[in-house]
Scaffold this motif. Sequence first.
Motif, PDB file in Angstrom:
ATOM      1  N   GLN A   1     -43.823 -65.671  13.640  1.00  0.00           N
ATOM      2  CA  GLN A   1     -44.894 -65.446  12.667  1.00  0.00           C
ATOM      3  C   GLN A   1     -45.552 -66.759  12.257  1.00  0.00           C
ATOM      4  O   GLN A   1     -46.759 -66.811  12.006  1.00  0.00           O
ATOM      5  CB  GLN A   1     -44.342 -64.732  11.427  1.00  0.00           C
ATOM      6  CG  GLN A   1     -43.892 -63.300  11.664  1.00  0.00           C
ATOM      7  CD  GLN A   1     -42.508 -63.217  12.286  1.00  0.00           C
ATOM      8  OE1 GLN A   1     -41.813 -64.228  12.417  1.00  0.00           O
ATOM      9  NE2 GLN A   1     -42.107 -62.015  12.674  1.00  0.00           N
TER      10      GLN A   1
ATOM     11  N   GLY B   1     -45.782 -62.592   6.565  1.00  0.00           N
ATOM     12  CA  GLY B   1     -46.296 -61.807   7.681  1.00  0.00           C
ATOM     13  C   GLY B   1     -47.049 -60.569   7.275  1.00  0.00           C
ATOM     14  O   GLY B   1     -47.723 -59.958   8.089  1.00  0.00           O
TER      15      GLY B   1
ATOM     16  N   ASN C   1     -52.540 -59.416  10.693  1.00  0.00           N
ATOM     17  CA  ASN C   1     -51.262 -59.804  11.293  1.00  0.00           C
ATOM     18  C   ASN C   1     -50.449 -58.591  11.687  1.00  0.00           C
ATOM     19  O   ASN C   1     -49.264 -58.612  11.643  1.00  0.00           O
ATOM     20  CB  ASN C   1     -50.482 -60.666  10.296  1.00  0.00           C
ATOM     21  CG  ASN C   1     -49.420 -61.497  10.978  1.00  0.00           C
ATOM     22  OD1 ASN C   1     -49.488 -61.739  12.166  1.00  0.00           O
ATOM     23  ND2 ASN C   1     -48.444 -61.940  10.225  1.00  0.00           N
TER      24      ASN C   1
END
Length: 559
Positions: A434, A554, A559
């Motif tokens: 991430q 995250g 994302n």
Amino acid sequence: MPTESNHDIRAHEQDLLRLLEFNPQQGYIGLGGRRVMLMRSETFEGQRAELIEELGAERARSLYSRLGYADGTRDAGLAQQQRPDAALDEAFLVGPELHAVFGMAAVETVTIKTGDQQQSFYGEFLARGSIEADAHQKVYGLAPEPVCWMQSGYASGFASAFVGSPILFREVECMAMGDEACRLVGKPLAAWREQDPDAAYFHPLEFVNRFEPAEIQAETSDVEAALGQRVVGISAAFSLIMSRLKKVAPTQATVLLQGETGVGKEVFAKTLHRVSANPDGPFVGVNCAALPADLVEAELFGVERGGFTGAVNSRPGRFERADGGTLFLDEIGTLSFSAQGKLLRALQEREIERVGGTETRPVNTRVVAASNIDLFQAVEEGRFRRDLYYRLSVFPLQIPPLRERKEDIPLLMEYFRQKYTARHGIAAIGFTPQAVAGLMNYQFPGNIRELENMVERGVILAAGASLIGLHDLLGESELQQYLLTSKFDESSEQGPMERFTALLSADVEALPDIKQMERVLIDLALQKSGGNLAAAARLIGLTRRQFAYRVAQGASPGN
């Protein structure tokens, strides 16, 4: 090579095919927002053969390996975006699937082990119908060694960016050698080095990307100082700059480095000096903007005793101190017109006069100038001497900003990680996937200097943890910038509210996990607050710090 019908393609590959965009009217083919092109296999075959003949097999291999590496790095970011909820092993398979979509080879997974620690990574794949092996065999027949250079580079770049630590894939079997399939094996770079493999093909030049501790210790005992002078990158833009730098380095030509603040102009200048004809000569740097206007000439050209009030001793200037080496003049656009005139004479005549003196002193000094403003525009506006501009720009080099060479970000992250773990004595073996994906999506207004600061902060904050997360890297100002420049999840046909409602009304047998709920809720709060962190946090009953932590973990836009 025959292709599979759409009915035979696995369901989880359909999301990649939907990324393809064909627009013949505009002459455009796209994949995930990036322009791509179709190339006939005969064209690739001819291109490859000509490069091998013109450059030699070793240089051609290095070129194709680096091109593959850069492409794999870009696709790693796409993998994170396409399957944010998938297990790490499943999301990793986007790389092999994209390789097949591009017609490079049909890839079969033998084994993949990502594990919780990067140092435990192991991957093994079979590639059938490799276009590289086919092209090589048609021209050269059976090969004595593996020849799928782009394929190995792609796998290395994809895995390194995806996992967050340097991974090297080697082709141990190849169809061009008569094997049934091309077999690629990937392990952490350190694990390969125990067996002394040759990883030099990922160095554009012999002085680039040399930052492994073992390599530096072989050159010098001062590892930290050496780490501050390394140039790192693998993108096409970076490789072009380094190729030109290598050509001008052995000459005495004046070089003008231009680029935004933070792109690393001084590091490039030091590299130029290190590979020049006089690497043992002095390297003297001066920031022209930091010099008081009334002392600029004394600093550059020296002063004789009594040359001005307070000059009680004679002393040499920067030109004399750099004699036999390199003088780096940073922010040269800030010099006064008077200083510009004297600098022009020094460059033309290769001699200087100290302030208050009458003696002409010859100097053998190579000048490298740098500016973060457009000097040609400054000339047009009357703020910089035209004759000096043309004298300085004998060999101009425009250093691209980091946002235009994003393929270099994972390598730079690893470079700075090694630098600051060595400096601070903190163990941090790598980055979370991430973290890499987040920085690949960040625009870096402060360029490499900003990235370096982020990684140093991450190393310190991650002390005691093995991996550096995105929340360790992004401070509040960077996080705000990240949110402003990131997009909300546009891959979904639904907005955050519709997605949230759909999750709540889902069948009880297929309830989403809490991470899905959290991500949609955070997207919704950010949308309603216009990206304001504090306001978004209040909407869902969190403090700003708690909310920022979850975003950086995250659960963030796109994302």
